[in-house]
Design an enzyme around this catalytic site. Structure first.
Site, short mmCIF file in Angstrom:
data_model
loop_
_atom_site.label_atom_id
_atom_site.label_comp_id
_atom_site.label_asym_id
_atom_site.label_seq_id
_atom_site.Cartn_x
_atom_site.Cartn_y
_atom_site.Cartn_z
N ASP A 484 4.29 12.69 -24.34
CA ASP A 484 4.13 11.35 -24.55
C ASP A 484 4.19 10.30 -25.33
OD1 ASP A 484 2.33 9.38 -23.39
OD2 ASP A 484 0.31 11.29 -23.27
N ASP A 554 -0.85 5.89 -15.62
CA ASP A 554 -2.70 6.42 -15.89
C ASP A 554 -3.05 6.91 -14.91
OD1 ASP A 554 -1.18 8.57 -17.56
OD2 ASP A 554 -2.33 6.72 -18.89
#
Ligand code: GLA
Length: 763
Positions: A484, A554
């Site tokens: 990430d 997301d």
């Protein structure tokens, strides 16, 4: 017309023609040693001399570098590697500052080389070939006599895909230091401006909407100055299509950057309608210092051309990514169906809770359990712990190995989240090494998500993070990491280097990030790295050289995902798009959609789950098992087949119920899967059909329906019928309602966001 890949060189007229069965790219050297662009488009037969394509005319006000020759002006010539200040006033491909402050250069042809295959680029990810017959590479040498600087332009043409890869290397072969201020990886002057430009634009949780406009005079530009990422806002790729092009037909040129940091992609239309297309590292804030003897290699830019519309262009990129960008064992291996605990638990988990989620997923047939954020240091929320990559003993009492073994014992692979490039102020790393966070001396440090960006331009920092990660990865059987990256860079300054190198920090940061990826894959070659940057903030060809898949967004809402995945498919294949089924009401939009639709959307990607399956009803859980089995059966078709966009969610007709559709066809054309999705219901809509693509026109396909219902289930049609007559799709689950509440047809009333998959099997 089938021709082998060939780079024709006509020495007498100093002309180069790169061609394969599908494309031609032609340029030449003029008598001044300058490179003139002649043609880029559909393949044409070679000829000894394309010189008629050099158009020159006296233009009043033009500056002319040849005394007395008023028709020779670089402003009015189509070029390959333009410079500013010697009669061209458009944006240059190169700008180099010299000791006396001048930025004028005059690069001239100095030689060329043709070789089989494709050379690697120093320190940078790039497309590659497995064997030398898959591509040919032309290197063009240029020299600027006054400074001694040399340039190498690299052009690789692939044998059986309509793709040319380009990059540029500058070497300071002179005696004085030089500073590169601008260096485009790609510059091409197209002869007119009759193009519709496509860009993928958005934001966090709304990535890659398809935005189009006709070219207009002046500069139209997208880019990123975000430092750590190509960004959520503009994807580093553009397409230029003739106005009559659509998804099925027409000429489309695509350009995409194999790079993950600051970039610019622009088209400059001049007053004579020439369109200069450029792509490269953004020049804002960029300076690269070259001492004598040093070189700078630009990232690679990819050009693709198709006569088969946007789908043809996308397929060229998909093929390139699947064969020449992704690498390692997971390029060709089937990707595991995963379950990720993030939306199921956020930071609120302990080992038993994770095991419960994993075991229910195992029961459904899921193959990989991924532990997301929160397993390390004092990471009990998003204010602490980044930088301290040691397992938290309270959450994982038997360490990482203890958890991994319990997962492995269930017969599942185990994966782990990292955010390697970041540090929280509240971390041991920051307490011990505050100087490792990027910060300009004397300035305030802006936070984003309570964190700072580490200086990956500093080798010491990259080494430290590598050692921490390698220790964790060696301590347990870890098959996957989710890499990430959750913030962009501010107050950039490289405290590990001197004044002359401050314009290098963003690029050096990206090189450090690439290096860490490469070192981890070298040490752990079987690892799957799934890229992520607050979802899809770094979805580019650079990351795909390390990550076979990237978390697309997301936003896990199925309806949002239709647009996000549809836009992403413009340049990136389904096998690269991380896509999960999540809980409803959805955590980003509060929207409620059926499990069927959530699954039918996630199937067009890597497929996985991000919820606690134990919270589903028995009936829903049965459906999950069914979906997992279905995906396993068709995963190969979905990930290796040819993908076609059929109906765009960005262009739905307000009269019908609003539709989105796409399909994938296996390479042997025996199997196809069509995803058919309703958007908002409008009563009394027209009937609708899907005009399928890519089928074998002579084959007979039997239609079955998965997830949803249809009156054509069980019927047979020829490929011809399905492509030309069309496949009826207004009958049931995605059809129109009659406008009367109780009026259900035999197959059930249709609702907003209903969907179904059609499976076509050739008999
Ligand atoms: C980012 C990612 C999410 C999740 C969280 C964890 O937002 O995109 O998928 O991993 O970080 O903090």
């Amino acid at each position: 017309m089938i021709r082998n890949t060939q780079i024709f060189v006509h020495d007498e007229v100093q002309e180069f023609h790169l061609t394969n069965a599908q494309v031609s790219y032609i340029f030449r050297v003029n008598d001044q040693g300058k490179l003139l662009h002649l043609y880029y488009g559909a393949a044409v037969a070679d000829r000894d001399d394309f010189g008629y394509l050099v158009e020159m005319q006296r233009r009043t006000t033009a500056a002319c570098p040849i005394d007395g020759n008023h028709s020779y002006s670089l402003e009015h010539l189509r070029q390959e590697f333009p410079e500013y200040g010697t009669s061209d006033y458009r944006m240059p491909a190169v700008s180099i500052a010299q000791g006396n402050g001048s930025r004028i250069t005059d690069f001239k042809f100095a030689g060329y080389r043709v070789e089989a295959g494709k050379p690697a680029l120093a320190d940078l990810p790039a497309s590659y070939v497995d064997s030398a017959d898959e591509a040919q590479t032309l290197s063009i040498g240029l020299v600027d006599d006054l400074t001694g600087a040399t340039v190498t332009l690299l052009y690789t043409i692939f044998a059986d895909i309509p793709v040319i890869a380009r990059s540029v290397r500058v070497t300071n072969a002179g005696t004085e230091p030089l500073d590169i201020k601008r260096l485009m990886s790609l510059s091409v002057d197209l002869p007119d401006d009759d193009y519709v430009s496509t860009q993928l634009t958005g934001s966090w949780a709304r990535e890659r909407s398809i935005i189009r406009h006709h070219l207009h005079p002046g500069i139209q530009q997208i880019g990123s100055l975000r430092g750590s990422a190509s960004g959520h806002v503009h994807n580093p790729a553009i397409a230029l299509a003739r106005p009559d092009a659509n998804e099925r037909q027409g000429d489309v040129i695509g350009a995409a950057f194999v790079y993950s940091g600051n970039f610019e992609a622009h088209v400059e239309v001049d007053s004579f309608s020439v369109s200069r297309v450029q792509m490269g590292i953004a020049d804002h804030g960029f300076t690269w210092h070259l001492e004598p003897g040093e070189s700078f290699q630009s990232p690679e830019a990819i050009l693709a051309f198709s006569q088969q519309g946007y789908n043809g262009m996308s397929q060229a990129f998909h093929d390139l990514v699947r064969r020449h960008v992704l690498r390692g064992p997971w390029r060709d291996k089937e990707r595991p169906i995963l379950i990720n605990n993030w939306e199921a638990t956020y930071f609120n988990f302990d080992e038993d809770k994770l095991i419960a989620i994993a075991s229910k997923a195992k029961e459904a047939g899921v193959e990989l359990f991924v532990l997301d954020d929160g397993w390390f240091g004092q990471r009990n929320g998003d204010t602490a712990g980044l930088g301290d990559w040691t397992p938290n003993a309270e959450r994982l009492p038997d360490g990482m190995n203890g958890l991994a073994e319990r997962i492995n014992d269930m017969g599942m692979m185990f994966g782990l989240w990292f955010e390697p490039e970041m540090v929280n102020k509240d971390s041991d790393m920051y307490r011990n090494h505050p100087e490792w966070a990027l910060n300009t001396p004397g300035r305030h440090m802006s936070q984003s998500r309570n964190q700072y960006v580490l200086n990956f331009a500093n080798q010491e920092v990259v080494d430290n993070v590598f050692e921490q990660m390698a220790k964790v990865l060696s301590s347990a059987n870890i098959s996957y990491i989710k890499w990430d990256m959750n913030r962009y860079i501010t107050e950039a300054y490289d405290a590990s280097r001197g004044v002359k190198h401050q314009g290098e920090v963003f690029h050096r940061y990206i090189l450090g990030m690439y290096q860490l990826n490469a070192r981890l894959l070298e040490a752990f070659p079987d690892l799957i790295i799934e890229g992520c940057a607050s979802g899809g903030g770094r979805f580019d060809l650079g990351m795909l050289c390390y990550s076979p898949q990237i978390w697309t967004s997301d936003d896990t809402d199925a309806v949002e995902r239709m647009s996000i995945q549809y836009g992403t498919s413009m340049f990136y294949p389904l096998s690269s798009m991380g896509s999960h089924v999540s809980i409803v009401p959805n955590h980003q939009t509060n929207r409620v959609t059926t499990l069927t639709t959530r699954s039918n959307v996630a199937m067009f990607g890597t497929f996985g789950y991000e919820l606690d399956l134990a919270k589903l009803s028995d009936e829903e859980f049965r459906e999950v098992r069914h979906d997992v089995a279905f995906f396993k059966q068709y995963r190969e078709v979905i990930h290796t087949g040819d993908f076609y966009r059929l109906l765009s969610p960005f262009e739905s007709d307000p009269r019908d119920s609003g539709k989105m559709a796409w399909m994938v066809v296996s390479q042997d054309k025996h199997t196809a899967i069509v995803g058919d999705y309703a958007l908002l219901q409008h009563p009394m809509s027209p009937f609708s059909r899907l005009y399928l693509q890519g089928l074998d026109s002579e084959a007979q396909y039997e239609v079955s329906v998965f997830g949803g219902a249809s009156s054509i289930a069980g019927m047979e049609f020829s490929g011809d019928e399905l492509m030309h007559v069309g496949m009826i799709d207004s009958d049931a689950s995605t059809g129109s309602s009659s406008g009367e509440v109780s009026d259900a047809n035999d197959l059930g009333e249709s609702h907003d966001f209903d969907s179904r998959l059609f499976v076509l099997n050739a008999r």
